[in-house]
Design a protein around this motif. Structure first.
Motif, mmCIF file in Angstrom:
data_model
loop_
_atom_site.group_PDB
_atom_site.id
_atom_site.type_symbol
_atom_site.label_atom_id
_atom_site.label_comp_id
_atom_site.label_asym_id
_atom_site.label_seq_id
_atom_site.Cartn_x
_atom_site.Cartn_y
_atom_site.Cartn_z
ATOM 1 N N GLU A 34 -7.963 -4.649 -6.572
ATOM 2 C CA GLU A 34 -8.504 -3.473 -5.877
ATOM 3 C C GLU A 34 -7.334 -2.561 -5.590
ATOM 4 O O GLU A 34 -6.237 -3.031 -5.265
ATOM 5 N N TRP A 35 -7.517 -1.268 -5.724
ATOM 6 C CA TRP A 35 -6.388 -0.351 -5.690
ATOM 7 C C TRP A 35 -5.607 -0.429 -4.383
ATOM 8 O O TRP A 35 -4.375 -0.446 -4.384
ATOM 9 N N GLY A 36 -6.286 -0.468 -3.263
ATOM 10 C CA GLY A 36 -5.584 -0.576 -1.987
ATOM 11 C C GLY A 36 -4.846 -1.891 -1.846
ATOM 12 O O GLY A 36 -3.707 -1.937 -1.354
ATOM 13 N N THR A 37 -5.472 -2.970 -2.278
ATOM 14 C CA THR A 37 -4.827 -4.283 -2.215
ATOM 15 C C THR A 37 -3.622 -4.344 -3.149
ATOM 16 O O THR A 37 -2.594 -4.958 -2.826
ATOM 17 N N MET A 38 -3.714 -3.705 -4.300
ATOM 18 C CA MET A 38 -2.585 -3.681 -5.231
ATOM 19 C C MET A 38 -1.384 -2.969 -4.622
ATOM 20 O O MET A 38 -0.236 -3.413 -4.772
ATOM 21 N N ILE A 39 -1.632 -1.885 -3.903
ATOM 22 C CA ILE A 39 -0.525 -1.185 -3.245
ATOM 23 C C ILE A 39 0.063 -2.046 -2.133
ATOM 24 O O ILE A 39 1.291 -2.092 -1.941
ATOM 25 N N ARG A 66 6.625 -3.969 -1.342
ATOM 26 C CA ARG A 66 7.995 -4.483 -1.226
ATOM 27 C C ARG A 66 8.867 -4.043 -2.398
ATOM 28 O O ARG A 66 10.089 -4.027 -2.281
ATOM 29 N N PHE A 67 8.230 -3.661 -3.512
ATOM 30 C CA PHE A 67 8.993 -3.350 -4.722
ATOM 31 C C PHE A 67 8.961 -1.862 -5.056
ATOM 32 O O PHE A 67 9.295 -1.480 -6.168
ATOM 33 N N ILE A 68 8.561 -1.034 -4.105
ATOM 34 C CA ILE A 68 8.319 0.366 -4.431
ATOM 35 C C ILE A 68 9.608 1.107 -4.772
ATOM 36 O O ILE A 68 9.584 2.101 -5.494
#
Length: 329
Positions: free
Chosen positions: A280-285, A290-292
């Motif tokens: 899910e897009w929000g969960t993926m973000i 931590r790796f952004i």
């Protein structure tokens, strides 16, 4: 002379008696101008022709807004992608390859991999099914509820109006995301809980809009004529008032879908929406924040999807408002 008349009659087109009444005429040489004239005529020969003419005029008005057309195109492309996810996905969205974690975008993984080696492109496609599916479920719940509450309050007036609007004011007094968080906390985190929570917080604006429209519609002559013929209040509301509120409600729903997308993604980001490993897009973000800074593609790609969907629905809503709202014409 008889032979010439027979030859002329043989060359004339025979009318198609099997075509439904009021349907567009069959294609003929020079059919485009003829069909356009049939749709844009000022004196339609049937209700069906008048309805087709109104639809065609609405499309012409919508087409004059290039941003709205672009928003519609983006939405259609996104829907096509998520519907064809089993075909377009290059990997299983749940398969973990720890030896290939946080891989950069390449021919093998178009948008790279996440912290567990899962293909981001495939998870983005399947995640669109979850996110946009939640949005559709919320709209199907809140639009009829808000329309019914607003029309009943506006048409009945008196005690019913005060009671229903005070309940609406209670829900409007809280920020939508905060109230949704409270409802999800009272239940268990998950997609179903997020849909119910967003639906419980999203219906008041529709009720307010439907009430405002009903206060104007109930004073019209055709509503008075319906009452004089003996129509019950329920029939007047369902058959005469609610259909007139639908255009304004459709515009509001389209404009509100972007905020519903953001709320659904926000709940997923906070861990109260879709639960891992469900894409899910929000969960993926949330899992990739931590790796952004180093592996930016893991969090940026679902963020771009949320941005594109929200912007497309806003542009589409602006175009529909120009077409459906008579005050904008």
């Amino acid at each position: 002379m008889a032979d010439a008349a027979t030859a002329t009659a043989a060359l004339e087109p025979v009318p198609d008696e099997t075509a439904p009444a009021g349907a567009p005429p069959p294609p003929q040489p020079g059919a485009v101008p003829r069909r356009r004239d049939w749709l844009l005529t000022d004196a339609p020969a049937s209700r069906s022709q008048a309805a087709w003419g109104r639809r065609y005029q609405a499309w012409l008005a919508f087409r004059r807004n290039p941003l709205a057309v672009a928003g519609l195109a983006v939405i259609l492309v996104m829907l096509l992608l998520i519907l064809l996810a089993p075909v377009l996905a290059t990997h299983d969205p749940g398969i973990q390859q720890l030896g290939n974690r946080l891989a950069v975008p390449s021919a093998a993984h178009w948008l790279g991999t996440d912290e567990l080696g899962r293909d981001v492109w495939s998870r983005l496609l399947y995640g669109g099914r979850v996110t946009l599916g939640m949005v559709v479920a919320v709209v199907l719940l809140v639009a009829p509820l808000g329309l019914l509450v607003g029309c009943v309050a506006g048409y009945a007036g008196g005690l019913w109006d005060r009671l229903l609007m005070r309940v609406t004011d209670v829900f409007l007094a809280f920020p939508r995301l905060i109230l949704a968080l409270a409802f999800v906390a009272a239940m268990r985190p998950g997609v179903e809980s997020a849909v119910i929570a967003i639906a419980l917080t999203a219906w008041p604006p529709y009720a307010r809009l439907a009430r405002a429209e009903t206060l104007t519609i109930r004073r019209t002559d055709y509503v008075a004529a319906a009452r004089m013929t003996g129509a019950s209040p329920a029939r007047v509301v369902l058959r005469h008032v609610m259909p007139m509120c639908l255009p304004s409600l459709a515009v509001r729903v389209t404009l509100d879908m972007s905020s519903i997308i953001l709320t659904a993604a926000g709940l997923g980001f906070l861990g109260l929406g879709a639960q891992p490993p469900l894409p899910e897009w929000g969960t993926m973000i949330a899992t990739a924040r931590r790796f952004i800074l180093e592996q930016w593609w893991v969090a940026v790609m679902p963020g771009i999807a949320i941005f594109a969907a929200s912007l497309a629905f806003n542009l589409l809503g602006d175009g529909l408002r120009d077409v459906l709202d008579p005050k904008q014409r």
